[in-house]
Enzyme design. Structure first.
Site, mmCIF file in Angstrom:
data_model
loop_
_atom_site.group_PDB
_atom_site.id
_atom_site.type_symbol
_atom_site.label_atom_id
_atom_site.label_comp_id
_atom_site.label_asym_id
_atom_site.label_seq_id
_atom_site.Cartn_x
_atom_site.Cartn_y
_atom_site.Cartn_z
ATOM 1 C CB CYS A 50 0.405 8.627 5.325
ATOM 2 S SG CYS A 50 -1.074 8.395 4.324
ATOM 3 C CB THR A 100 -0.918 0.057 1.238
ATOM 4 O OG1 THR A 100 -0.114 0.148 2.418
ATOM 5 C CG2 THR A 100 -1.825 -1.159 1.322
ATOM 6 C CD GLU A 101 -1.865 6.366 -0.469
ATOM 7 O OE1 GLU A 101 -1.219 7.406 -0.680
ATOM 8 O OE2 GLU A 101 -3.090 6.275 -0.666
ATOM 9 C CG ASP A 144 -4.947 -2.096 9.529
ATOM 10 O OD1 ASP A 144 -4.483 -3.003 8.819
ATOM 11 O OD2 ASP A 144 -4.806 -2.056 10.759
#
Length: 298
Positions: free
Chosen positions: A109, A106-107, A173
């Protein structure tokens, strides 16, 4: 799953401890976070030249239930198709039969999760908290009105993420989100006890459990306390939640508007407003003429 080989491009820097089957993503040994069945590591997308997050869901506790393993995999695969600026992007998903886990990329942050970010920045105005809250609700509205409907089921401040330089909030999540049909009903008990709605324990619930969890997130944002932190066991939390006793932190909310908004979100399931309805609430009226989204930079 292949293990990363030392090559020319890695000799002068960090080495990958693992790469994905395509060879595109490499995992470092740095742990970004962990839970009961999942670990999240720092990783790198060699094709795009960006850092990403590599999550590993350990299937040991589910190893006897092949249908559940396949369902988790298919649901995470569906999450790859989600396209919303308030939802963490999922780039890739695969099952690793050799190590009995499911991996997804996933990306990541820049400022980590909202819990740690809020602890770091203790002087935050109510207006800023409203901006964060509105973005969370935008993400929930997208999930809840998706076809099929998606219930997060484990929303809490540790899986809401922040890009601190823009103030952008993203829900992450989603590995254990429930994909439900037209009935919008789900039945499995999954979640973080302090944030779980009473009806979730009864194994018969709808997306309104996410609205309850959102309220507990807002309560934590305001008070800097995890809800029900006065309880020293899951059993005590369960007893309080299922008997309708509010967390002590709620009594510490000084702003009457904020307190009333939280109480509205933790009402009985049928009385709880949807994310769409909450976004129209007067609670957000002072943000009406403001740009909530971060500016687009070329």
């Amino acid at each position: 799953m292949p293990v990363g080989d030392t090559n020319t491009s890695q000799r002068d820097g960090e080495q990958f401890v693992e790469v994905d089957p395509t060879g595109r993503y490499g995992r470092y040994n740095d742990l970004l976070g962990s839970g009961a069945v999942k670990k999240v590591y720092r990783a790198f997308d060699q094709k795009e030249g960006i850092e990403v997050a590599w999550s590993q869901v350990r299937l040991g506790r589910f190893s006897e239930d092949l249908s559940l393993i396949n369902r988790i995999h298919s649901e995470v695969q569906l999450l790859r198709t989600l396209k919303n600026k308030y939802i963490i992007v999922c780039y890739s998903v695969w099952k690793d039969a050799e190590h009995n886990n499911i991996n997804f990329i996933t990306e990541v942050c820049t400022s980590g999760n909202l819990r740690e970010y809020r602890k770091k920045h203790r002087q935050v105005s109510i207006k800023a908290l409203k901006k964060w809250s509105k973005q969370v609700l935008e993400g929930l509205q997208y999930l809840h009105t998706h076809e099929p409907c998606i219930i997060h089921r484990d929303l809490n401040c540790s899986n809401i993420f922040v890009n601190g330089n823009t103030g952008q909030i993203k829900i992450g999540d989603l590995g254990f989100a429930a994909i439900v049909g037209k009935s919008h009903l789900a039945h499995s008990i999954i979640g973080t006890p302090e944030y779980m709605a009473p009806e979730l324990y009864e194994e018969d619930y709808t997306e309104m459990v996410d609205i309850y969890s959102f309220a507990m997130c807002l309560l934590e944002m305001v008070t800097l306390e995890i809800p029900y932190s006065e309880c020293d066991s899951v059993a005590k939390i369960y007893k309080k939640v299922t008997t309708g006793k509010m967390p002590q932190a709620l009594s510490k909310v000084a702003d009457p508007e904020v307190k009333a908004f939280i109480e509205k979100c933790i009402a009985q399931p049928r009385a709880r407003p949807s994310a769409f309805e909450l976004l129209k609430d007067s609670f957000f009226s002072e943000l009406k003429d403001e740009q909530i989204d971060p500016p687009i930079r070329n």
